[in-house]
Design a protein around this motif. Structure first.
Motif, short mmCIF file in Angstrom:
data_model
loop_
_atom_site.label_atom_id
_atom_site.label_comp_id
_atom_site.label_asym_id
_atom_site.label_seq_id
_atom_site.Cartn_x
_atom_site.Cartn_y
_atom_site.Cartn_z
N PRO B 13 -5.38 1.86 8.34
CA PRO B 13 -4.63 3.10 8.06
C PRO B 13 -5.24 4.33 8.73
O PRO B 13 -4.50 5.24 9.14
CB PRO B 13 -4.69 3.22 6.54
CG PRO B 13 -4.82 1.80 6.06
CD PRO B 13 -5.65 1.11 7.11
N ALA B 18 1.40 3.85 8.44
CA ALA B 18 2.58 3.00 8.21
C ALA B 18 3.83 3.66 8.80
O ALA B 18 4.74 2.98 9.27
CB ALA B 18 2.75 2.73 6.72
N THR B 19 3.89 4.97 8.78
CA THR B 19 5.06 5.68 9.34
C THR B 19 5.20 5.37 10.83
O THR B 19 6.29 5.02 11.30
CB THR B 19 4.90 7.21 9.13
OG1 THR B 19 4.87 7.46 7.72
CG2 THR B 19 6.05 7.97 9.76
N TYR B 22 6.08 1.52 11.28
CA TYR B 22 7.46 1.12 11.00
C TYR B 22 8.46 1.73 11.99
O TYR B 22 9.46 1.09 12.33
CB TYR B 22 7.85 1.42 9.55
CG TYR B 22 7.39 0.29 8.67
CD1 TYR B 22 7.96 -0.97 8.80
CD2 TYR B 22 6.37 0.44 7.75
CE1 TYR B 22 7.53 -2.05 8.04
CE2 TYR B 22 5.92 -0.63 6.98
CZ TYR B 22 6.52 -1.87 7.13
OH TYR B 22 6.09 -2.94 6.39
N GLU B 44 4.80 -11.14 4.40
CA GLU B 44 4.51 -10.51 3.10
C GLU B 44 3.01 -10.58 2.82
O GLU B 44 2.44 -11.67 2.75
CB GLU B 44 5.26 -11.24 1.97
CG GLU B 44 4.83 -10.79 0.56
CD GLU B 44 5.65 -11.45 -0.56
OE1 GLU B 44 6.77 -11.92 -0.29
OE2 GLU B 44 5.16 -11.49 -1.69
N TYR B 46 -0.40 -8.09 0.80
CA TYR B 46 -0.72 -7.00 -0.10
C TYR B 46 -2.12 -6.45 0.13
O TYR B 46 -3.01 -7.19 0.56
CB TYR B 46 -0.66 -7.47 -1.56
CG TYR B 46 0.71 -7.93 -1.97
CD1 TYR B 46 1.64 -7.03 -2.48
CD2 TYR B 46 1.10 -9.25 -1.79
CE1 TYR B 46 2.92 -7.45 -2.84
CE2 TYR B 46 2.38 -9.67 -2.15
CZ TYR B 46 3.28 -8.77 -2.67
OH TYR B 46 4.54 -9.18 -3.00
N LEU B 47 -2.30 -5.18 -0.16
CA LEU B 47 -3.59 -4.55 -0.46
C LEU B 47 -4.55 -4.39 0.71
O LEU B 47 -5.22 -3.37 0.83
CB LEU B 47 -4.31 -5.32 -1.59
CG LEU B 47 -3.57 -5.34 -2.93
CD1 LEU B 47 -4.17 -6.37 -3.87
CD2 LEU B 47 -3.53 -3.97 -3.58
N GLY B 52 -0.98 -5.81 4.89
CA GLY B 52 -0.73 -5.08 3.65
C GLY B 52 0.32 -3.98 3.75
O GLY B 52 0.86 -3.54 2.73
N TYR B 53 0.63 -3.54 4.97
CA TYR B 53 1.73 -2.57 5.11
C TYR B 53 3.08 -3.20 4.75
O TYR B 53 4.06 -2.50 4.61
CB TYR B 53 1.82 -2.07 6.56
CG TYR B 53 0.89 -0.94 6.94
CD1 TYR B 53 0.02 -0.36 6.03
CD2 TYR B 53 0.89 -0.43 8.24
CE1 TYR B 53 -0.82 0.68 6.39
CE2 TYR B 53 0.05 0.61 8.61
CZ TYR B 53 -0.80 1.16 7.69
OH TYR B 53 -1.63 2.20 8.06
N SER B 54 3.12 -4.53 4.65
CA SER B 54 4.41 -5.18 4.42
C SER B 54 4.42 -6.04 3.15
O SER B 54 4.49 -7.26 3.21
CB SER B 54 4.81 -6.02 5.63
OG SER B 54 6.06 -6.64 5.38
N PRO B 55 4.39 -5.39 1.99
CA PRO B 55 4.46 -6.16 0.74
C PRO B 55 5.86 -6.74 0.51
O PRO B 55 6.01 -7.66 -0.28
CB PRO B 55 4.13 -5.12 -0.33
CG PRO B 55 4.52 -3.81 0.29
CD PRO B 55 4.20 -3.95 1.74
N SER B 56 6.86 -6.21 1.20
CA SER B 56 8.22 -6.71 0.98
C SER B 56 8.94 -6.88 2.31
O SER B 56 9.63 -5.97 2.77
CB SER B 56 9.01 -5.77 0.08
OG SER B 56 10.33 -6.25 -0.05
N PHE B 60 11.96 -4.47 4.57
CA PHE B 60 11.98 -4.12 6.00
C PHE B 60 13.20 -4.72 6.67
O PHE B 60 13.89 -4.05 7.46
CB PHE B 60 10.70 -4.64 6.67
CG PHE B 60 10.72 -4.52 8.18
CD1 PHE B 60 10.64 -3.27 8.79
CD2 PHE B 60 10.83 -5.64 8.98
CE1 PHE B 60 10.67 -3.15 10.18
CE2 PHE B 60 10.86 -5.53 10.37
CZ PHE B 60 10.78 -4.28 10.96
#
Lengths: 355, 355
Positions: B13, B18-19, B22, B44, B46-47, B52-56, B60
């Motif tokens: 980060p 993340a902005t 994406y 997918e 996490y953390l 981790g930028y893509s938990p879902s 996306f």
């Protein structure tokens, strides 16, 4: 006064497919964005016709984010009882990122017994889960290493990713319906209030009292901090060239919406929960909504542009509303009626009732 | 041969928000769509910095669906161990609806101890959860009233909403890495196989053997049914005007990708799970990837357009690949290198290696 559109798919699949519904919902969101409206709000529900097309409002809002540039995206609501806070904080943050910081997060306790049963969550834990999960989500958005432990989740030194775009975090709202305790809790937390009055006009004075509890508690708790209460009211809208034509078009859809809600509330027939006092009788209360009661007056804003302007002004004052979230998709209605009503609202009402 | 892009954000980060990530990932998805590529795949996690930028990924992919018209959207993978089947089936169905039936669902067991710990899921249950949840999701997509009961979930007469658009359901894939048991299970289920070889070229013969197990088991199990195995291979790609320039640009990003993976794998330092034999030593195996090993030859397709065409043809035959999913975002690289490499691939490689 800010205005948005509020979506809750109540389609019967045999009459209206999810494909049609979502094509229309995205088109309405684009129209609202182009018109400079402030919010598009989508709900979370499962399994039944009552909202079941939308198990993931964040997924829908990600699609809206990709097709719009200004409008804010609101969950209304996500249901913390059905999510792990690490997943909920992270999914919401993804939509905040994908939208360039346009997310508002509304939370609700959930109220449908069949959702709790299917997802294996005891209903009697819902208030505690609601409060503890929101607390954890807020911490995950704002603290670097979060440790939390309760009956529902436990984690150590978690750093939520991605980071939210908005500082300190996306605006948060909570839905409350009947319990004064909920209105007080939201106020003490400094959260915005989301209210969706029943369709029965006779219930409105009670809603006004509950909003007053929220406002008083908020001002007492946060006096001198600069924080202000925010009241967003959701209500069905229908605008047509004349009052008569608006009523003729809207009432069948309002009745259908109420019928789908009654069918969902049937799940309460053999259920009692000390955490949901009075819900056993919800079915009977909803059944008081009839064609006649809607013609005599409903908690819905239905009429010609002129009437609608007057009604909005009156109800805004009565309920201390800051934000109106107009339900436009009730009764599984087709795009034509949603679109003609929303266009008339945008062209002939909005200029008279917005900031 | 079909080709897609495979995304796994491994950004630190402090170096890449993340902005930015994406915005770039959406731009690459649009480019791949316009070029007629077949898939965009998102993972997918996490953390941690590893994904981790893509938990879902479904969130996306909903945004990609809204900005593209032809390309298929693949999860690669969703992690069933971390979801209730009712929620997973329903969220995926929403993306199938929002995309007009363009979803492929890849499932994986998950392998990072810190994800299991934070989400409160015992690692030793992961294979059982993986298999039982996939089974339930498939039933929810295809049966009208589903009753299921196991150690992880229990529900009665559930009708999943919204319905999936694709008949009988979105194509499904499963990831397998090291365990022959996983390759066999996926084959018996008739699922497609997702393989991501390690960066070490010396491991490739072993991967070939495992793919052979999948193919043999699939053909034995489904002989005469018309069902065919499908092998999708993910590998890093870099195309530049010359081999030397491609290597100079790609190797630092490959090393950074490997470093982020090592940091994630550090979670195995004090963990042993009978369900994950050999994972304790993953860190050491990853540490064998060095600048030198990558220069001597890596499981990555890096070079001039001409070299890349030759390599793809050779490795395709060696691994029996039907689909290539090109990893283009490794090492948290900036848009410039992703875009120049992908454009060169689209213009000068794709015409020679696609169907």
């Amino acid at each position: 006064m800010k205005h948005g559109i509020s979506l809750l798919p109540d389609c019967r699949p045999e009459r209206r497919s999810a494909t049609e519904y979502y094509a229309d919902a995205l088109a309405m969101a684009r129209l609202a964005d182009e018109a400079g409206m402030h919010y598009v709000k989508m709900t979370e529900h499962y399994l039944g016709n009552y909202g079941g097309y939308s198990p993931s409002p964040l997924t829908f809002l990600a699609a809206v984010a990709a097709q719009t540039s200004r409008i804010r995206l609101m969950t209304g609501c996500v249901l913390p009882a059905f999510h792990h806070p690490i997943q909920l904080a992270a999914h919401a943050a993804m939509v905040d990122v994908l939208s360039g910081g346009r997310l508002d997060v509304g939370f609700a306790r959930a109220w449908l017994p069949y959702e709790f049963a299917a997802l294996g969550v005891p209903m009697d834990t819902s208030r505690d889960r609601f409060e503890k999960t929101i607390d954890a989500v807020l911490r995950l958005w704002t603290e670097e290493k979060v440790t939390a432990e309760c009956d529902y989740f436990s984690f150590t030194d978690a750093t939520s990713l991605p980071a939210v775009v908005q500082e300190p975090h996306p605006p948060v709202w909570g839905a409350a319906i009947v319990s004064p305790q909920s209105f007080e809790w939201l106020a003490r937390q400094g959260m915005g209030l989301l209210v969706s009055p029943s369709l029965l006009q006779r219930d409105l004075p009670h809603t006004k009292k509950l909003i007053r509890i929220y406002l008083d508690t908020f001002r007492e708790t946060h006096r001198g901090t600069g924080r202000e209460p925010r009241v967003a009211v959701s209500m069905p809208l229908y605008v047509a060239p004349s009052d008569a034509r608006a009523r003729e078009a809207a009432i069948p859809h309002l009745l259908e919406y109420n019928n789908v809600t009654i069918e969902a509330a049937d799940a309460w027939t053999h259920v009692t929960s000390s955490s949901y006092p009075g819900y056993e009788s919800m079915r009977d209360r909803l059944a008081a909504v009839t064609d006649e009661s809607l013609r005599d007056g409903a908690c819905a804003v239905v009429g010609s542009p002129e009437s609608v302007v007057d009604t909005i002004r009156a109800v805004t004052e009565y309920l201390h509303a800051d934000v109106w979230l107009w339900n436009i998709d009730y009764g599984g209605q087709p795009r034509e009626t949603m679109e003609s009503s929303l266009r008339l609202f945008v062209d002939e009402v909005l200029p008279h009732v917005s900031d």
